[in-house]
Design a protein around this motif. Structure first.
Motif, short mmCIF file in Angstrom:
data_model
loop_
_atom_site.label_atom_id
_atom_site.label_comp_id
_atom_site.label_asym_id
_atom_site.label_seq_id
_atom_site.Cartn_x
_atom_site.Cartn_y
_atom_site.Cartn_z
N UNK A 227 21.85 35.87 69.76
CA UNK A 227 21.96 34.95 70.82
C UNK A 227 23.19 35.23 71.56
N UNK A 228 24.17 35.47 71.19
CA UNK A 228 25.64 36.00 71.87
C UNK A 228 25.29 37.41 72.77
N UNK A 229 24.72 37.96 72.10
CA UNK A 229 24.31 39.34 72.60
C UNK A 229 23.58 39.32 74.08
N UNK A 230 22.36 38.42 73.58
CA UNK A 230 21.59 38.17 74.50
C UNK A 230 22.19 37.67 75.87
N UNK A 231 23.01 36.82 75.82
CA UNK A 231 23.57 36.36 77.05
C UNK A 231 24.51 37.35 77.81
#
Ligand code: HEC
Length: 245
Positions: A227-231
């Motif tokens: 999720x962090x990577x997606x941002x």
């Protein structure tokens, strides 16, 4: 066309009858998140099963690590055959002896839960019943003429079969076991025994796939990371395409 349909129907009915003849499976979903239950299951396993069955793919130190058991507790409560924590859960009995005593050697239980499934194992431990015709004095509803004695009798007590009339699809009526009833109680009541069996099955399922525990634990963190990577990737994309439009 009609004939094919009739043949298919017969086949389905036969399969249904077969499934019934094997005894009804009681549904059970293993719970690996309950550490207390897994610990109780491990204790039951070493006390009641390891004398005959091995779990040759499991090492004591792995068990200790996965279930967070301190080494001294591991050694004094769960290890009887050896004091080396790097050893696998083997059994002292020789396979030839076992075969002579029981007719069949007790199989290794490392991956039994994967082969049989949690519901099968749950039902298995709940449906031992007295049967004087068998050399062990017991039989089992889903494992007909099983060679294993009812090793948990002390906890459950003894069950006897209840007979009734069973009607087959073709109309013939036979006398069959329709249920079991407690003949003499054991140390635990029904709910207590079911909980013990659930603990044991949870442990057997863990044994079949020990990495599952770790996978569930790190799975949540992997999702957070993604999720962090997606941002970050999204912001990066916006940055790259800013000058193109
Ligand atoms: C006295 C020896 C003995 C003990 C103790 C014992 N078993 Fe068994 N077990 C056997 C034998 C023998 C068989 C093979 C039965 C057969 O094939 O008819 C067996 C079969 C099984 C099976 C069926 C395996 C399969 O898939 O066919 C399971 C599951 C099992 N045992 C689990 C356990 C558990 C769990 C415990 C401890 C609560 C335990 N057993 C204690 C002797 C034992």
């Amino acid at each position: 066309m009609m004939r094919a349909a009739a043949a298919l129907l017969m086949l389905l009915l036969q399969t249904a009858a077969l499934a019934k003849g094997n005894g009804h499976l009681m549904h059970y979903e293993a719970d690996l998140s309950n550490r207390e239950s897994l610990l109780r299951g491990a204790q039951l396993f070493v006390n009641y099963c390891l004398s005959c069955h091995s779990a040759a793919y499991m090492r004591y130190n792995r068990l200790g690590r996965d279930l967070e058991i301190p080494e001294d507790v591991l050694k004094s409560n769960l290890m009887f055959g050896t004091d080396k924590t790097g050893e696998t859960m083997t059994v002292a009995m020789k396979p030839q002896d076992a075969e002579q005593w029981f007719g069949v050697g007790p199989p290794d239980l490392s991956v039994t839960a994967r082969a049989r499934g949690a519901s099968w194992l749950y039902t298995y431990f709940l449906t031992f019943y007295r049967d004087p015709a068998r050399p062990t004095g017991v039989n089992n509803l889903i494992f007909k003429d099983v060679a294993m004695p009812h090793v948990l009798w002390e906890l459950q007590g003894w069950q006897r079969p209840v007979f009734g009339e069973q009607k087959a699809p073709d109309g013939t009526v036979t006398r069959a076991i329709t249920g079991l009833e407690l003949e003499s109680p054991g140390l635990l009541n029904d709910a207590g025994y079911r909980r013990a069996v659930a603990d044991l099955v949870n442990f057997l399922v863990y044994l079949g796939e020990p990495i599952k525990l770790t996978r569930h634990r790190i799975g949540a963190w992997v999702l957070v990371y993604l999720l962090g990577l997606l941002i970050i990737v999204y912001l990066l994309k916006r940055e790259f395409w800013k000058d193109v439009h």
